[in-house]
Design an enzyme around this catalytic site. Structure first.
Site, PDB file in Angstrom:
ATOM      1  N   LYS A 182      26.788 -45.116  25.860  1.00 28.25           N
ATOM      2  CA  LYS A 182      27.470 -44.468  24.903  1.00 28.25           C
ATOM      3  C   LYS A 182      28.257 -45.151  24.584  1.00 28.25           C
ATOM      4  O   LYS A 182      28.380 -45.480  23.056  1.00 28.25           O
ATOM      5  CB  LYS A 182      27.837 -43.621  25.564  1.00 28.25           C
ATOM      6  CG  LYS A 182      27.641 -42.114  25.010  1.00 28.25           C
ATOM      7  CD  LYS A 182      27.124 -41.608  25.426  1.00 28.25           C
ATOM      8  CE  LYS A 182      25.323 -41.904  25.255  1.00 28.25           C
ATOM      9  NZ  LYS A 182      24.121 -41.579  25.774  1.00 28.25           N
ATOM     10  N   GLU A 210      25.990 -45.450  32.366  1.00 32.73           N
ATOM     11  CA  GLU A 210      25.649 -44.290  30.768  1.00 32.73           C
ATOM     12  C   GLU A 210      26.977 -44.490  30.138  1.00 32.73           C
ATOM     13  O   GLU A 210      27.353 -44.452  28.207  1.00 32.73           O
ATOM     14  CB  GLU A 210      25.397 -43.021  31.057  1.00 32.73           C
ATOM     15  CG  GLU A 210      25.750 -41.456  30.284  1.00 32.73           C
ATOM     16  CD  GLU A 210      24.344 -42.281  29.442  1.00 32.73           C
ATOM     17  OE1 GLU A 210      23.427 -43.169  29.315  1.00 32.73           O
ATOM     18  OE2 GLU A 210      24.749 -41.575  28.517  1.00 32.73           O
ATOM     19  N   TRP A 231      12.372 -46.777  10.440  1.00 29.04           N
ATOM     20  CA  TRP A 231      13.114 -47.829  11.101  1.00 29.04           C
ATOM     21  C   TRP A 231      12.573 -49.253  11.251  1.00 29.04           C
ATOM     22  O   TRP A 231      11.399 -49.027  11.763  1.00 29.04           O
ATOM     23  CB  TRP A 231      13.205 -47.040  12.604  1.00 29.04           C
ATOM     24  CG  TRP A 231      14.101 -47.712  14.163  1.00 29.04           C
ATOM     25  CD1 TRP A 231      15.224 -48.044  13.970  1.00 29.04           C
ATOM     26  CD2 TRP A 231      13.714 -48.706  15.008  1.00 29.04           C
ATOM     27  NE1 TRP A 231      15.850 -48.216  15.293  1.00 29.04           N
ATOM     28  CE2 TRP A 231      14.514 -49.438  15.447  1.00 29.04           C
ATOM     29  CE3 TRP A 231      11.908 -49.077  15.174  1.00 29.04           C
ATOM     30  CZ2 TRP A 231      14.187 -49.723  16.836  1.00 29.04           C
ATOM     31  CZ3 TRP A 231      11.946 -50.150  15.744  1.00 29.04           C
ATOM     32  CH2 TRP A 231      13.198 -50.211  16.796  1.00 29.04           C
ATOM     33  N   GLU A 273      27.063 -48.575  22.353  1.00 31.08           N
ATOM     34  CA  GLU A 273      25.266 -47.415  20.809  1.00 31.08           C
ATOM     35  C   GLU A 273      26.587 -47.382  19.624  1.00 31.08           C
ATOM     36  O   GLU A 273      26.406 -47.624  18.917  1.00 31.08           O
ATOM     37  CB  GLU A 273      25.069 -46.915  21.578  1.00 31.08           C
ATOM     38  CG  GLU A 273      23.376 -46.815  22.524  1.00 31.08           C
ATOM     39  CD  GLU A 273      23.351 -45.303  22.804  1.00 31.08           C
ATOM     40  OE1 GLU A 273      21.861 -44.573  22.234  1.00 31.08           O
ATOM     41  OE2 GLU A 273      23.721 -44.603  23.530  1.00 31.08           O
ATOM     42  N   LYS A 323      16.338 -41.981  16.658  1.00 30.21           N
ATOM     43  CA  LYS A 323      17.206 -41.021  17.280  1.00 30.21           C
ATOM     44  C   LYS A 323      15.132 -41.017  18.690  1.00 30.21           C
ATOM     45  O   LYS A 323      15.554 -40.739  19.949  1.00 30.21           O
ATOM     46  CB  LYS A 323      17.272 -39.880  17.401  1.00 30.21           C
ATOM     47  CG  LYS A 323      16.876 -38.482  18.230  1.00 30.21           C
ATOM     48  CD  LYS A 323      18.538 -38.727  18.894  1.00 30.21           C
ATOM     49  CE  LYS A 323      18.579 -37.397  19.814  1.00 30.21           C
ATOM     50  NZ  LYS A 323      19.842 -37.670  20.613  1.00 30.21           N
ATOM     51  N   ARG A 346      15.538 -40.229  12.495  1.00 28.91           N
ATOM     52  CA  ARG A 346      14.802 -41.275  13.504  1.00 28.91           C
ATOM     53  C   ARG A 346      14.184 -42.419  13.440  1.00 28.91           C
ATOM     54  O   ARG A 346      14.086 -43.406  13.443  1.00 28.91           O
ATOM     55  CB  ARG A 346      12.938 -40.246  12.972  1.00 28.91           C
ATOM     56  CG  ARG A 346      13.079 -39.100  14.035  1.00 28.91           C
ATOM     57  CD  ARG A 346      11.407 -38.442  13.599  1.00 28.91           C
ATOM     58  NE  ARG A 346       9.798 -39.507  13.986  1.00 28.91           N
ATOM     59  CZ  ARG A 346       9.493 -38.867  15.085  1.00 28.91           C
ATOM     60  NH1 ARG A 346       9.958 -37.738  15.573  1.00 28.91           N
ATOM     61  NH2 ARG A 346       8.894 -39.551  15.917  1.00 28.91           N
TER      62      ARG A 346
END
Ligand code: F6R
Length: 612
Positions: free
Chosen positions: A488, A484, A74, A491, A607, A27
């Site tokens: 990916k 996508e 975060w 990221e 996440k 998180r």
């Protein structure tokens, strides 16, 4: 964003809090901290970086407190520094607070507190909460527990924004108070020990019994007692849910990264999700065929990868159901004037079920009176609890920040829902319904073959990992996969990656291309194959490197007209996204690995994005 853990029991709390933080680290992992209270002493340890750093730091302090709260951060307000890490305290150090969310009116509150001589040491929004509590509790010497609770209720009544809080007060040493508004908070119920967590992973190793808190619930947790109150301080009845999960897939099972493990799990997770639907498709989503029969309009909403799943499903729904269908970013849907036609079905897709933007969009859809169906991976998450109906994908926990197996499971669920709706509205025959579902049921075997392409894809990655820009192209159902694939890659590698509909490159993006730039085209041997070949020709004419993600049929048709090809099995063309996305997940993973990136916890990300 940010993870909260709390423990009230008989054991030393610090190691338990650290375990909880490790489980919640997905998180946020900028910094972490914990506070334990022992008799009348609160000790706080904080550090910048991963929870492992905090763990080392904590060992130096020999903390004995059996009650404690902890936080992994975060950053939203204030840089990731030790001073900005939670827990935050008031001027006296008697009150400590951990917080997930954003206090939107903190600036005004802070100015008021500064004018009353409070001393702030951090740049965070959270610190105001500790100082506000101090003002309520400063001179309180009797009815300590009642006054503690009253203070939390009063202080939160003036907070604007979203929050899940865990609070300790030195004068009530064995008690944690928690509350939430628009940020998740769960209590774990143990034997002579109870827990607080942003989600169940914070305590699932110790207990599988949980109480899910609602907005404006106030929970008072001791080792042998749990009480929940509303904001009028009326005690509330609550349900303890026994969860049918354990900490089984929390390890990496020998894989170097969770992302690789999760990519490899997809033959099983897609199979389990399909089996769950096919047990009884007419009832799998909760919503009945009768309710679906009159649907005239479909809205699908998600963020990031989940949004890309809705984009693929839009093609399926319009093709199979002949019903207008939109896929939209939750963050856009929430703040624009949207048309609200009658007989709309709103479908929400989210791995975590806690994404603040998606939850806010769901609130809007509910207010419009739409029927709402959510597709989530996390049991009893906020989205699941707020929707009229929920289907749970069968992925197990997804730990890697970059989502992989949740995406393909979402696709499996959405494909089945599209078929169910098509059947309900009478747009397909029952033979066609069976045919579509049979094709879906055969997918896991093809997915195994896609996963097995790792070696070939690694060779490709070895050739291109030093490039700084990548372009992904696709058409129809494969256009969202181009997006996508690019998401990916950016990221987890931090390289520039752009996805486009292949037909669009000539309208502008082609200007990006230069010699050597890898352009990855998703081009099975389907009805749009020739159009994709045109795009490849345009790419190669500019000296860029054309790489095809194709199937066996497409490979034959290619006749060497691209630089490289990854060959996947033949499946029905509408199902190719299940395979092509896996090839691109592996590609991103291998490029990230060759560039020595922090694959499971990329910089700046978290996440579960529980702030808007
Ligand atoms: C990308 C990724 C994010 C999430 C997005 C939505 O790899 O993980 O883009 O897909 O933040 O999260 P959920 O699905 O939990 O709502």
């Amino acid at each position: 964003m940010c993870g909260i853990v709390g423990y009230a029991g008989e054991k030393s709390s610090a190691p338990i809090l650290i375990k909880g933080l490790k489980a919640l680290e997905y998180r946020g992992y900028d910094s972490a901290g914990l506070a334990t209270v022992e008799q009348d002493n609160i000790e706080i340890v904080k550090s910048v970086g991963k929870v492992a750093v905090l763990e080392e730091e904590t060992l130096k302090h020999n903390l004995k407190g059996i009650t404690g709260i902890a936080h992994t951060r975060w950053a939203t307000h204030g840089k990731p520094t030790t001073l900005n890490s939670h827990p935050h305290s008031d001027c006296t150090g008697d009150i400590v607070v951990v917080h997930n969310g954003i206090i939107e009116n903190y600036k005004t509150l802070k100015e008021d507190l500064l004018s009353r001589n409070h001393k702030f040491i951090s740049d965070t929004d959270t610190e105001v909460i500790a100082h506000l509590l101090e003002e309520k509790l400063n001179n309180v010497n009797d009815n300590l527990e009642d006054n503690f609770l009253k203070a939390v209720v009063e202080v939160t009544s003036i907070l604007e924004g979203s929050y899940a809080l865990g609070v300790l007060w030195k004068k009530v040493p064995n008690t944690i108070i928690g509350t939430r508004v628009k940020s998740p908070l769960v209590c774990g119920v143990g034997e002579n020990e109870n827990f607080l967590g942003s989600d169940i992973s914070a305590f699932i190793e110790f207990t599988n019994k949980a109480i899910y808190l609602n907005d404006e619930d106030f929970i008072v947790i001791k080792k042998d007692e749990i009480k929940i109150y509303d904001k009028l301080l009326h005690e509330k009845y609550f349900n303890v849910i026994e969860l049918d999960i354990n900490a089984e897939n929390s390890g990496k099972n020998g894989y170097e990264h969770y992302m690789l493990k999760e990519i490899n799990e997809q033959p099983f997770t897609v199979r389990s999700t399909i089996e769950e639907v096919l047990k009884d498709i007419n009832h799998a989503f909760g919503i009945t065929k009768e309710e679906l029969k009159n649907i005239k309009n479909i809205m699908m909403i998600g963020c990031g990868t989940a949004y890309h799943a809705t984009m693929v499903a839009k093609y399926w729904i319009e093709e199979f159901c002949n019903i207008p269908c939109q896929a939209e970013y939750a963050s856009e849907y929430k703040y624009r004037q949207v048309a609200m036609p009658d007989e709309t079905l709103a479908i929400f897709v989210s791995q975590s079920g806690e994404t603040a933007d998606t939850v806010a969009a769901l609130e809007k859809a509910r207010a419009a009176g739409f029927k709402t169906v959510s597709i989530c991976n996390v049991f009893a998450s906020t989205l699941a609890r707020m929707s009229d109906y929920t289907f749970y994908t069968k992925c197990g926990s997804e730990i890697s920040v970059a989502s992989t197996k949740a995406f393909t499971a979402q696709l499996a669920a959405l494909f089945s829902l599209a078929v169910l709706i098509a059947d309900a509205v009478g747009n397909i025959s029952s033979d066609k319904k069976d045919e579509l579902l049979n094709e879906l049921a055969k997918l896991p075997v093809a997915i195994e073959a896609a996963v097995a392409q790792d070696k070939n894809i690694t060779k490709l990655a070895e050739k291109y990992y030093k490039q700084s820009t990548f372009v992904f192209l696709g058409r129809n159902v494969n256009y969202p996969i181009a997006l996508e694939g690019a998401l990916k890659l950016k990221e987890i590698t931090y390289l520039q990656a752009e996805g486009f509909p292949a037909g669009e490159i000539k309208h502008g993006p082609i200007a990006l291309l230069n010699a050597e730039m890898p352009v990855i085209s998703i081009m099975p041997g389907d009805k749009l194959f020739d159009k994709m070949v045109n795009a490849c020709e345009e790419v190669m004419a500019r000296g860029a490197k054309s790489i095809a993600i194709t199937d066996e049929k497409g490979f034959k048709l290619l006749e060497g007209r691209v630089e490289e090809a990854v060959i996947l099995p033949n499946v029905e063309e509408y199902l190719f996204p299940f395979l092509s996305v896996i090839a691109l997940q592996i590609f991103a993973y291998r490029i990230a690995k060759l560039n020595n990136r922090e694959i499971d916890q990329p910089r700046n990300l978290a996440k579960s994005v529980t702030v808007e």
